[in-house]
Design a protein around this motif. Structure first.
Motif, PDB file in Angstrom:
ATOM      1  N   GLY A  35       0.779  -1.231   0.000  1.00  0.00           N
ATOM      2  CA  GLY A  35       0.000   0.000   0.000  1.00  0.00           C
ATOM      3  C   GLY A  35       0.812   1.283   0.000  1.00  0.00           C
ATOM      4  O   GLY A  35       0.262   2.357   0.242  1.00  0.00           O
ATOM      5  N   CYS A  36       2.108   1.209  -0.264  1.00  0.00           N
ATOM      6  CA  CYS A  36       2.914   2.438  -0.352  1.00  0.00           C
ATOM      7  C   CYS A  36       2.305   3.377  -1.403  1.00  0.00           C
ATOM      8  O   CYS A  36       2.289   4.593  -1.241  1.00  0.00           O
ATOM      9  CB  CYS A  36       4.352   2.129  -0.770  1.00  0.00           C
ATOM     10  N   CYS A  39      -0.417   6.384  -0.825  1.00  0.00           N
ATOM     11  CA  CYS A  39      -0.032   7.759  -0.492  1.00  0.00           C
ATOM     12  C   CYS A  39       1.037   8.310  -1.431  1.00  0.00           C
ATOM     13  O   CYS A  39       1.089   9.506  -1.671  1.00  0.00           O
ATOM     14  CB  CYS A  39       0.483   7.831   0.940  1.00  0.00           C
ATOM     15  N   HIS A  40       1.891   7.444  -1.936  1.00  0.00           N
ATOM     16  CA  HIS A  40       3.026   7.940  -2.715  1.00  0.00           C
ATOM     17  C   HIS A  40       2.801   7.858  -4.214  1.00  0.00           C
ATOM     18  O   HIS A  40       3.665   8.284  -4.978  1.00  0.00           O
ATOM     19  CB  HIS A  40       4.294   7.169  -2.340  1.00  0.00           C
ATOM     20  N   ASP A  49      -1.235  13.012  -0.141  1.00  0.00           N
ATOM     21  CA  ASP A  49      -1.023  12.288   1.108  1.00  0.00           C
ATOM     22  C   ASP A  49       0.412  11.835   1.361  1.00  0.00           C
ATOM     23  O   ASP A  49       0.710  11.349   2.449  1.00  0.00           O
ATOM     24  CB  ASP A  49      -1.930  11.055   1.156  1.00  0.00           C
ATOM     25  N   ILE A  53       8.732   9.872  -3.751  1.00  0.00           N
ATOM     26  CA  ILE A  53       9.829   8.981  -3.346  1.00  0.00           C
ATOM     27  C   ILE A  53      10.464   8.277  -4.543  1.00  0.00           C
ATOM     28  O   ILE A  53      11.380   7.491  -4.377  1.00  0.00           O
ATOM     29  CB  ILE A  53       9.403   7.949  -2.273  1.00  0.00           C
ATOM     30  N   LEU A  58      17.548   8.814  -0.528  1.00  0.00           N
ATOM     31  CA  LEU A  58      18.006   7.991   0.600  1.00  0.00           C
ATOM     32  C   LEU A  58      18.734   6.747   0.085  1.00  0.00           C
ATOM     33  O   LEU A  58      18.430   6.266  -0.995  1.00  0.00           O
ATOM     34  CB  LEU A  58      16.798   7.528   1.425  1.00  0.00           C
ATOM     35  N   LEU A  63      16.321   4.411   3.976  1.00  0.00           N
ATOM     36  CA  LEU A  63      14.899   4.170   3.721  1.00  0.00           C
ATOM     37  C   LEU A  63      14.329   3.242   4.790  1.00  0.00           C
ATOM     38  O   LEU A  63      13.248   3.491   5.321  1.00  0.00           O
ATOM     39  CB  LEU A  63      14.709   3.569   2.328  1.00  0.00           C
ATOM     40  N   TYR A  66      13.860   5.127   7.953  1.00  0.00           N
ATOM     41  CA  TYR A  66      12.730   6.064   7.883  1.00  0.00           C
ATOM     42  C   TYR A  66      11.391   5.347   8.029  1.00  0.00           C
ATOM     43  O   TYR A  66      10.530   5.764   8.797  1.00  0.00           O
ATOM     44  CB  TYR A  66      12.750   6.845   6.558  1.00  0.00           C
ATOM     45  N   GLY A  72       6.672  12.108  10.220  1.00  0.00           N
ATOM     46  CA  GLY A  72       5.457  12.912  10.145  1.00  0.00           C
ATOM     47  C   GLY A  72       4.189  12.103  10.090  1.00  0.00           C
ATOM     48  O   GLY A  72       3.937  11.271  10.962  1.00  0.00           O
ATOM     49  N   ALA A  73       3.407  12.313   9.036  1.00  0.00           N
ATOM     50  CA  ALA A  73       2.089  11.707   8.933  1.00  0.00           C
ATOM     51  C   ALA A  73       2.133  10.256   8.451  1.00  0.00           C
ATOM     52  O   ALA A  73       1.111   9.579   8.436  1.00  0.00           O
ATOM     53  CB  ALA A  73       1.231  12.528   7.975  1.00  0.00           C
ATOM     54  N   MET A  74       3.305   9.778   8.083  1.00  0.00           N
ATOM     55  CA  MET A  74       3.357   8.408   7.551  1.00  0.00           C
ATOM     56  C   MET A  74       3.276   7.380   8.677  1.00  0.00           C
ATOM     57  O   MET A  74       3.910   7.547   9.711  1.00  0.00           O
ATOM     58  CB  MET A  74       4.665   8.222   6.782  1.00  0.00           C
ATOM     59  N   PRO A  75       2.474   6.318   8.473  1.00  0.00           N
ATOM     60  CA  PRO A  75       2.416   5.269   9.499  1.00  0.00           C
ATOM     61  C   PRO A  75       3.727   4.488   9.514  1.00  0.00           C
ATOM     62  O   PRO A  75       4.351   4.309   8.481  1.00  0.00           O
ATOM     63  CB  PRO A  75       1.262   4.372   9.029  1.00  0.00           C
ATOM     64  N   TYR A  77       6.006   1.114   9.770  1.00  0.00           N
ATOM     65  CA  TYR A  77       5.861  -0.302   9.414  1.00  0.00           C
ATOM     66  C   TYR A  77       6.891  -1.082  10.225  1.00  0.00           C
ATOM     67  O   TYR A  77       8.084  -0.816  10.100  1.00  0.00           O
ATOM     68  CB  TYR A  77       6.146  -0.518   7.931  1.00  0.00           C
ATOM     69  N   ILE A  82       6.827  -5.663   7.058  1.00  0.00           N
ATOM     70  CA  ILE A  82       7.763  -5.656   5.925  1.00  0.00           C
ATOM     71  C   ILE A  82       9.163  -5.877   6.484  1.00  0.00           C
ATOM     72  O   ILE A  82       9.592  -5.125   7.357  1.00  0.00           O
ATOM     73  CB  ILE A  82       7.800  -4.299   5.178  1.00  0.00           C
TER      74      ILE A  82
HETATM   75  C1  HEC Z   1      -0.911   6.727   4.802  1.00  0.00           C
HETATM   76  C2  HEC Z   1      -0.044   7.303   3.803  1.00  0.00           C
HETATM   77  C3  HEC Z   1       1.332   6.667   3.577  1.00  0.00           C
HETATM   78  C4  HEC Z   1       1.628   5.329   3.293  1.00  0.00           C
HETATM   79  C5  HEC Z   1       0.676   4.155   3.188  1.00  0.00           C
HETATM   80  C6  HEC Z   1       3.075   5.287   3.095  1.00  0.00           C
HETATM   81  N1  HEC Z   1       3.616   6.531   3.261  1.00  0.00           N
HETATM   82 FE1  HEC Z   1       5.609   7.011   3.042  1.00  0.00          FE
HETATM   83  N2  HEC Z   1       5.184   8.966   3.567  1.00  0.00           N
HETATM   84  C7  HEC Z   1       3.913   9.476   3.817  1.00  0.00           C
HETATM   85  C8  HEC Z   1       4.008  10.890   4.121  1.00  0.00           C
HETATM   86  C9  HEC Z   1       2.844  11.824   4.434  1.00  0.00           C
HETATM   87  C10 HEC Z   1       5.394  11.215   4.035  1.00  0.00           C
HETATM   88  C11 HEC Z   1       6.002  12.618   4.209  1.00  0.00           C
HETATM   89  C12 HEC Z   1       6.706  12.801   5.485  1.00  0.00           C
HETATM   90  C13 HEC Z   1       5.895  12.439   6.671  1.00  0.00           C
HETATM   91  O1  HEC Z   1       4.875  13.108   6.932  1.00  0.00           O
HETATM   92  O2  HEC Z   1       6.302  11.514   7.395  1.00  0.00           O
HETATM   93  C14 HEC Z   1       6.101   9.984   3.699  1.00  0.00           C
HETATM   94  C15 HEC Z   1       7.475   9.883   3.536  1.00  0.00           C
HETATM   95  C16 HEC Z   1       8.146   8.742   3.111  1.00  0.00           C
HETATM   96  C17 HEC Z   1       9.573   8.668   2.877  1.00  0.00           C
HETATM   97  C18 HEC Z   1      10.587   9.787   3.095  1.00  0.00           C
HETATM   98  C19 HEC Z   1      10.693  10.644   1.880  1.00  0.00           C
HETATM   99  C20 HEC Z   1      11.866  11.575   1.996  1.00  0.00           C
HETATM  100  O3  HEC Z   1      12.699  11.549   1.065  1.00  0.00           O
HETATM  101  O4  HEC Z   1      11.935  12.305   2.989  1.00  0.00           O
HETATM  102  C21 HEC Z   1       9.841   7.393   2.457  1.00  0.00           C
HETATM  103  C22 HEC Z   1      11.199   6.816   2.075  1.00  0.00           C
HETATM  104  C23 HEC Z   1       8.583   6.671   2.426  1.00  0.00           C
HETATM  105  N3  HEC Z   1       7.571   7.534   2.825  1.00  0.00           N
HETATM  106  C24 HEC Z   1       8.447   5.354   2.041  1.00  0.00           C
HETATM  107  C25 HEC Z   1       7.261   4.618   2.114  1.00  0.00           C
HETATM  108  C26 HEC Z   1       7.154   3.198   1.833  1.00  0.00           C
HETATM  109  C27 HEC Z   1       8.307   2.324   1.363  1.00  0.00           C
HETATM  110  C28 HEC Z   1       5.853   2.845   2.053  1.00  0.00           C
HETATM  111  C29 HEC Z   1       5.213   1.464   1.938  1.00  0.00           C
HETATM  112  C30 HEC Z   1       5.850   0.434   2.728  1.00  0.00           C
HETATM  113  C31 HEC Z   1       5.135   4.049   2.467  1.00  0.00           C
HETATM  114  N4  HEC Z   1       6.029   5.099   2.495  1.00  0.00           N
HETATM  115  C32 HEC Z   1       3.783   4.118   2.770  1.00  0.00           C
HETATM  116  C33 HEC Z   1       2.724   8.768   3.773  1.00  0.00           C
HETATM  117  C34 HEC Z   1       2.591   7.406   3.561  1.00  0.00           C
END
Ligand code: HEC
Length: 115
Positions: A35-36, A39-40, A49, A53, A58, A63, A66, A72-75, A77, A82
């Protein structure tokens, strides 16, 4: 015996290198499974959302760190959801995606730059 050892050593080396560099093909599958993309974006292009990326700046370790503890708003894992290896694959996949276009390749922006 010597040959067996050599073959085993080669296999171990091959596995180790595939783990450190990640498998982009599998990463794509996981990016969708986990489900990445929700939002991405399908191409990691980012959306309302989530951050952009695609072709992340990174490294694989960064990665993983992180995603375990987002700022921030990201859940978050955990590794039950994973594994590090799966995140390395996702990282390899993100590295295959194109980054943002440089301004000079977008005519209207390039013009504005010179005004
Ligand atoms: C519910 C929404 C959501 C989901 C699902 C999600 N992300 Fe994110 N992600 C975010 C948000 C919003 C940010 C921006 C920074 C923050 O608020 O944390 C972010 C930031 C990131 C960043 C940092 C980007 C940077 O260069 O600073 C990475 C890497 C990343 N996500 C990877 C992933 C991966 C891999 C997955 C799936 C396993 C994933 N995310 C799933 C919302 C989400």
């Amino acid at each position: 015996m010597k040959i067996v050892c050599a073959v085993v050593a080669m296999l171990v080396a091959a596995i180790a290198s595939s783990q450190s560099s990640g498998n982009a093909e599998n990463g794509k599958r996981l990016f969708l499974r986990d489900g990445c993309w929700e939002c991405h974006g399908y191409a990691g292009q980012g959306s309302r959302d989530g951050a952009r990326i695609a072709s992340t700046a990174l490294n694989a370790q960064g990665l993983i760190r992180y995603v375990r503890r987002p700022s921030g708003a990201m859940p978050a894992y955990i590794d039950k959801v994973i594994t590090d290896q799966e995140l390395t694959d996702i990282w390899a996949y993100l590295k295959t995606l194109p980054g943002p276009k440089p301004v000079k390749d977008i005519p209207i922006l390039d013009q504005m730059k010179n005004e």
